[in-house]
Design a protein around this motif. Sequence first.
Motif, PDB file in Angstrom:
ATOM      1  N   MET A   1       0.837  -1.197   0.000  1.00 28.36           N
ATOM      2  CA  MET A   1       0.000   0.000   0.000  1.00 28.36           C
ATOM      3  C   MET A   1       0.873   1.247   0.000  1.00 28.36           C
ATOM      4  O   MET A   1       2.081   1.181   0.214  1.00 28.36           O
TER       5      MET A   1
ATOM      6  N   LYS B   1      -5.193   0.370  -3.165  1.00 25.20           N
ATOM      7  CA  LYS B   1      -5.469  -0.529  -2.039  1.00 25.20           C
ATOM      8  C   LYS B   1      -5.560   0.250  -0.726  1.00 25.20           C
ATOM      9  O   LYS B   1      -6.412  -0.050   0.121  1.00 25.20           O
ATOM     10  N   TRP B   2      -4.716   1.262  -0.537  1.00 21.43           N
ATOM     11  CA  TRP B   2      -4.810   2.092   0.665  1.00 21.43           C
ATOM     12  C   TRP B   2      -6.170   2.789   0.696  1.00 21.43           C
ATOM     13  O   TRP B   2      -6.830   2.850   1.733  1.00 21.43           O
TER      14      TRP B   2
ATOM     15  N   LYS C   1      -9.030   1.854  -0.722  1.00 22.02           N
ATOM     16  CA  LYS C   1     -10.108   0.909  -0.441  1.00 22.02           C
ATOM     17  C   LYS C   1     -10.059   0.378   0.991  1.00 22.02           C
ATOM     18  O   LYS C   1     -11.091   0.090   1.602  1.00 22.02           O
ATOM     19  N   THR C   2      -8.854   0.254   1.528  1.00 22.96           N
ATOM     20  CA  THR C   2      -8.702  -0.290   2.883  1.00 22.96           C
ATOM     21  C   THR C   2      -9.128   0.715   3.941  1.00 22.96           C
ATOM     22  O   THR C   2      -9.831   0.351   4.900  1.00 22.96           O
ATOM     23  N   TYR C   3      -8.741   1.961   3.790  1.00 22.78           N
ATOM     24  CA  TYR C   3      -8.943   2.944   4.851  1.00 22.78           C
ATOM     25  C   TYR C   3      -9.976   4.019   4.549  1.00 22.78           C
ATOM     26  O   TYR C   3     -10.620   4.536   5.469  1.00 22.78           O
TER      27      TYR C   3
END
Length: 395
Positions: free
Chosen positions: A51, A88-89, A91-93
Amino acid sequence: MSAFTTGIYRNVFKEIGKSQKEVTEKIQNAANVFFYGNEEERIYHPAGEDMGYLEDTGNHDVRTEGMSYGMMLCVQLGWKEEFDRIWKWSKTYMYLEDGENEGYFAWSCRTTGEKNAWGPAPDGEEYYAMALFFASHRWGDGEGIFHYSREARNILRACLHKGEGGRAGQPMWNRENKQILFVPGCPFTDPSYHLPHFYELFALWADEEDREFWEQAADVSRKYLAKACHPVTGMSPEYGEFDGTPMGGREPREGDRHDLFYSDAYRTAANIGLDCLWFGKDAGHYNAPLRLMRFLETDLEAARCVYEVDGTPVDRTVLHPAGLLAATAQGALTVASAALQGEKADKAGDSDRDVAKRWVEWFWNQPLRKGARRYYDNCLYLFALLALSGNYRIY
């Protein structure tokens, strides 16, 4: 002819005499500093094994504006690893999985991932969607969150259909007048959010049922920008009424005005320039960047001032002078290639050429900004480098 039709992207730097070697080196050096420079230079930070995030260095947070900008920069540069890390960062956070804003992204998070807000900023969503479509076409769809085209369509579906069929929340576009909103459900817009060149492509690649809406939104936004940019100065306000006038009467606190030509508004000239390059559909808005360049070009230091949209100076500090210079120079894409190359013999053409060339030269000689406020300026700087070199492309 537009780049969408011909596949040919102007290199304005070459038109004013820069060599291809100079242009390539300038882009590579700037991108390397932006992403991988020292702690006083870089914006991007890898996080863990897979990420990464872009930091707003003035506010020490992570914003969907910067994250989606970072993804667009990466897909234009061909940097897939960094693109996937940023996505990805996000979508993750930042992604909101439930509640009123489910399907959107929290506009601000801490660099450690905790959310600072639970609402979105629509400019982030439209850049996320466009960058994802380009990634799909440039690299192919992967699995899960890396099925780029599906993720892009999901974002646009939420942007238009929140609140329908008992679904919670508010859409990011006014479904009646087809204008993007400053935040979902609010009664005003932001001229710099209007990206008709994106909507033209959404009309090709979004859900089939929404393609007519996006086609109409592109036309509406071009006409809106023609009204929102002042007929003398070419300036647009940060926030605007749907009729194109600067926003009035809705300030969140005393002294916090958004009817001025200020930080958000600098992007409008750059957006118009890219729309001209990609599609060439002038609704009366293409002359606005040239009006802006003419208003400011008598003294570059004038670009350090905050203005009413009619050009009246305001006693307020400019936070992003390098960003203003970069975005205004990108507006030179609206000046005909023939004019920049000196092929027009008439006086008006020569004047257009001289003003545009001066701004592009000023920008060429401007370094990346250093210091705490470098984030926004350097995002606009890299976009202008790519656009003026013919490397901000449709994929």
